[in-house]
Scaffold this motif. Structure first.
Motif, PDB file in Angstrom:
ATOM      1  N   LEU A   1     -16.364 -19.392  -3.429  1.00  0.00           N
ATOM      2  CA  LEU A   1     -17.251 -18.225  -3.494  1.00  0.00           C
ATOM      3  C   LEU A   1     -18.477 -18.450  -4.388  1.00  0.00           C
ATOM      4  N   ASP A   2     -18.255 -18.961  -5.582  1.00  0.00           N
ATOM      5  CA  ASP A   2     -19.373 -19.159  -6.526  1.00  0.00           C
ATOM      6  C   ASP A   2     -20.435 -20.085  -5.951  1.00  0.00           C
ATOM      7  N   GLN A   3     -19.974 -21.187  -5.361  1.00  0.00           N
ATOM      8  CA  GLN A   3     -20.929 -22.158  -4.794  1.00  0.00           C
ATOM      9  C   GLN A   3     -21.696 -21.558  -3.615  1.00  0.00           C
ATOM     10  N   VAL A   4     -20.983 -20.757  -2.816  1.00  0.00           N
ATOM     11  CA  VAL A   4     -21.626 -20.117  -1.656  1.00  0.00           C
ATOM     12  C   VAL A   4     -22.713 -19.150  -2.137  1.00  0.00           C
ATOM     13  N   VAL A   5     -22.372 -18.313  -3.114  1.00  0.00           N
ATOM     14  CA  VAL A   5     -23.329 -17.324  -3.632  1.00  0.00           C
ATOM     15  C   VAL A   5     -24.559 -18.018  -4.203  1.00  0.00           C
ATOM     16  N   GLU A   6     -24.340 -19.127  -4.853  1.00  0.00           N
ATOM     17  CA  GLU A   6     -25.450 -19.862  -5.462  1.00  0.00           C
ATOM     18  C   GLU A   6     -26.471 -20.331  -4.430  1.00  0.00           C
ATOM     19  N   LEU A   7     -25.972 -20.625  -3.219  1.00  0.00           N
ATOM     20  CA  LEU A   7     -26.865 -21.128  -2.163  1.00  0.00           C
ATOM     21  C   LEU A   7     -27.702 -20.020  -1.510  1.00  0.00           C
ATOM     22  N   LEU A   8     -27.229 -18.766  -1.641  1.00  0.00           N
ATOM     23  CA  LEU A   8     -27.931 -17.670  -0.953  1.00  0.00           C
ATOM     24  C   LEU A   8     -29.189 -17.286  -1.723  1.00  0.00           C
TER      25      LEU A   8
ATOM     26  N   GLY B   1     -31.817 -15.580  -3.698  1.00  0.00           N
ATOM     27  CA  GLY B   1     -32.027 -14.345  -4.454  1.00  0.00           C
ATOM     28  C   GLY B   1     -30.865 -13.370  -4.456  1.00  0.00           C
ATOM     29  N   SER B   2     -29.661 -13.829  -4.123  1.00  0.00           N
ATOM     30  CA  SER B   2     -28.560 -12.879  -4.061  1.00  0.00           C
ATOM     31  C   SER B   2     -27.968 -12.658  -5.443  1.00  0.00           C
ATOM     32  N   GLY B   3     -28.211 -11.495  -6.025  1.00  0.00           N
ATOM     33  CA  GLY B   3     -27.688 -11.171  -7.337  1.00  0.00           C
ATOM     34  C   GLY B   3     -26.219 -10.837  -7.231  1.00  0.00           C
ATOM     35  N   THR B   4     -25.945  -9.674  -6.644  1.00  0.00           N
ATOM     36  CA  THR B   4     -24.560  -9.220  -6.526  1.00  0.00           C
ATOM     37  C   THR B   4     -24.230  -8.947  -5.061  1.00  0.00           C
ATOM     38  N   PRO B   5     -23.607  -9.907  -4.411  1.00  0.00           N
ATOM     39  CA  PRO B   5     -23.230  -9.691  -3.003  1.00  0.00           C
ATOM     40  C   PRO B   5     -22.026  -8.754  -2.904  1.00  0.00           C
ATOM     41  N   THR B   6     -21.878  -8.131  -1.761  1.00  0.00           N
ATOM     42  CA  THR B   6     -20.686  -7.339  -1.489  1.00  0.00           C
ATOM     43  C   THR B   6     -19.616  -8.290  -0.974  1.00  0.00           C
ATOM     44  N   VAL B   7     -18.452  -8.262  -1.589  1.00  0.00           N
ATOM     45  CA  VAL B   7     -17.360  -9.128  -1.143  1.00  0.00           C
ATOM     46  C   VAL B   7     -16.254  -8.250  -0.570  1.00  0.00           C
ATOM     47  N   LEU B   8     -15.899  -8.511   0.676  1.00  0.00           N
ATOM     48  CA  LEU B   8     -14.909  -7.679   1.360  1.00  0.00           C
ATOM     49  C   LEU B   8     -13.719  -8.526   1.804  1.00  0.00           C
ATOM     50  N   PRO B   9     -12.514  -7.965   1.725  1.00  0.00           N
ATOM     51  CA  PRO B   9     -11.335  -8.720   2.190  1.00  0.00           C
ATOM     52  C   PRO B   9     -11.320  -8.793   3.715  1.00  0.00           C
ATOM     53  N   LEU B  10     -10.676  -9.816   4.237  1.00  0.00           N
ATOM     54  CA  LEU B  10     -10.521  -9.928   5.689  1.00  0.00           C
ATOM     55  C   LEU B  10      -9.061  -9.629   6.035  1.00  0.00           C
ATOM     56  N   ALA B  11      -8.872  -8.816   7.058  1.00  0.00           N
ATOM     57  CA  ALA B  11      -7.515  -8.420   7.426  1.00  0.00           C
ATOM     58  C   ALA B  11      -6.688  -9.639   7.796  1.00  0.00           C
ATOM     59  N   GLY B  12      -5.536  -9.784   7.193  1.00  0.00           N
ATOM     60  CA  GLY B  12      -4.605 -10.848   7.547  1.00  0.00           C
ATOM     61  C   GLY B  12      -5.031 -12.232   7.119  1.00  0.00           C
ATOM     62  N   ASN B  13      -5.993 -12.342   6.179  1.00  0.00           N
ATOM     63  CA  ASN B  13      -6.415 -13.661   5.713  1.00  0.00           C
ATOM     64  C   ASN B  13      -6.712 -13.595   4.215  1.00  0.00           C
ATOM     65  N   ASP B  14      -5.835 -14.131   3.411  1.00  0.00           N
ATOM     66  CA  ASP B  14      -5.977 -14.023   1.963  1.00  0.00           C
ATOM     67  C   ASP B  14      -6.900 -15.076   1.370  1.00  0.00           C
ATOM     68  N   ASP B  15      -7.157 -16.145   2.114  1.00  0.00           N
ATOM     69  CA  ASP B  15      -7.973 -17.240   1.566  1.00  0.00           C
ATOM     70  C   ASP B  15      -9.456 -17.063   1.816  1.00  0.00           C
ATOM     71  N   THR B  16      -9.816 -16.183   2.745  1.00  0.00           N
ATOM     72  CA  THR B  16     -11.224 -16.026   3.128  1.00  0.00           C
ATOM     73  C   THR B  16     -11.699 -14.600   2.871  1.00  0.00           C
ATOM     74  N   VAL B  17     -12.963 -14.460   2.486  1.00  0.00           N
ATOM     75  CA  VAL B  17     -13.549 -13.130   2.301  1.00  0.00           C
ATOM     76  C   VAL B  17     -14.840 -13.023   3.107  1.00  0.00           C
ATOM     77  N   ALA B  18     -15.257 -11.778   3.362  1.00  0.00           N
ATOM     78  CA  ALA B  18     -16.558 -11.563   4.008  1.00  0.00           C
ATOM     79  C   ALA B  18     -17.567 -11.267   2.905  1.00  0.00           C
ATOM     80  N   LEU B  19     -18.782 -11.803   3.071  1.00  0.00           N
ATOM     81  CA  LEU B  19     -19.816 -11.665   2.056  1.00  0.00           C
ATOM     82  C   LEU B  19     -21.048 -11.033   2.710  1.00  0.00           C
ATOM     83  N   HIS B  20     -21.542  -9.948   2.144  1.00  0.00           N
ATOM     84  CA  HIS B  20     -22.780  -9.314   2.653  1.00  0.00           C
ATOM     85  C   HIS B  20     -23.821  -9.337   1.557  1.00  0.00           C
TER      86      HIS B  20
END
Ligand code: ATP
Ligand code: MG
Length: 300
Positions: A239-246, A248-267
């Protein structure tokens, strides 16, 4: 035809290079109007606004003389009119509200392709055909070069071949017109964009409040044009590395994905678009379903 002076009067170019973008901007900030019947004045149907549709040359004067409250005009025409009025000892006051993102061009001196041009000094005492004698004179005087002028409102590019002048000073965007007329660009003397200006005269509180509202909307519209809404799926561990690449993204919205604990959705709302290269790097980090979407409006 009646003009109601309690309504905000905005001068825009009737037809030509600034016309469509000017209308588009006014519509984007919520002003409804129709210019289909080719009249001089278009009354807005939802705001206390009247549009004056005129030749671009008339716009600086209309605003400086307080006939119109606002105007959208090329900086080249505005600056030429200011210099002209200053030289004649006339008033040339206005307030610049915003440089806009259209109407970009440059005012350049061009000479015959076969001329051996080494710098401004080669034009000492030359005769230049132009619509913009004041801007041209100002720039060249700073270089110590004295010029005489042949004033033309159109077809400036044929003046050299027609033997009217030694060179021309005209607006250029690609340079294709110059080339087609056997000319080459010698000096860029002014870079121009469209600009929104306001009369220097005091306006009623109602009009000023309306302008302030429009300015906030313009900022929002311009910001929205450049910004993107980015959505993607990312591995929680990266997550940290992904956010760093975006961008100007200060605080992205991080949402859980149904039935998947290892992955999140990022807006995230990004102030700029995402390049293919960055998207590919994100993918290398394990990101997937990367979507980049345009934003229509924004109010911060
Ligand atoms: P009008 O009939 O209103 O007097 P015009 O012929 O004087 O129109 P346009 O050619 O429509 O003017 O150009 C209007 C403005 O558009 C220019 O003053 C300049 O600020 C801007 N512009 C942007 N790109 C160019 C370009 N490539 N050539 C000329 N003007 C450009
Ligand atoms: Mg004109």
């Amino acid at each position: 035809m009646t003009i109601d002076s309690s309504r905000l009067r905005i001068a825009i170019q009737k037809g030509g290079r600034l016309s469509d973008e000017s209308k588009k901007l006014l519509k984007a900030i919520g002003i409804k109007f129709s210019t289909r019947d080719r009249k001089l004045i278009a009354h807005s149907t939802n705001e206390a606004v009247d549009l004056l549709l005129v030749r671009d040359d008339d716009i600086p004067g209309l605003v400086m003389d307080g006939v119109c409250d606002l105007g959208i005009i090329g900086q080249n025409v505005l600056e030429e009119e200011s210099l002209e009025r200053e030289a004649k000892g006339n008033a040339f006051d206005y307030k610049e509200l915003k440089v806009l993102d259209f109407g970009g061009c440059r005012l350049s001196i061009a000479v015959a392709e076969e001329m051996d041009y080494n710098g401004p000094q080669d034009l000492q005492n030359a005769r230049i055909a132009t619509t913009y004698p004041r801007l041209t004179e100002k720039y060249m005087a700073e270089k110590g070069v004295n010029l005489s002028f042949c004033l033309l409102k159109g077809s400036v590019e044929v003046a050299t071949r027609a033997g009217l002048a030694d060179g021309i000073c005209d607006l250029v965007s690609t340079g294709a017109t110059l080339e087609a007329n056997g000319l080459k660009e010698a000096e860029v003397i002014y870079r121009s964009k469209a600009v929104l200006i306001q009369t220097a005269s005091e306006l009623s509180a109602e009009k000023q409040a309306l302008i302030d509202t429009f300015m906030t909307r313009i900022e929002g519209a311009l910001q929205a044009k450049e910004s993107k809404y980015i959505m993607l799926h990312a591995p929680k561990a990266k997550l940290d590395q992904v956010v760093e690449l975006l961008p100007g993204s200060g605080t992205p919205t991080v949402l859980p994905l149904a039935g998947n604990d290892d992955t999140v959705a990022l807006h995230v709302v990004s102030p700029e678009t995402l390049f293919w290269e960055t998207m590919e790097e994100l993918k290398t980090l394990g990101a997937s379903s990367i979507l980049v979407m345009p934003i229509e409006k924004m109010l911060n």
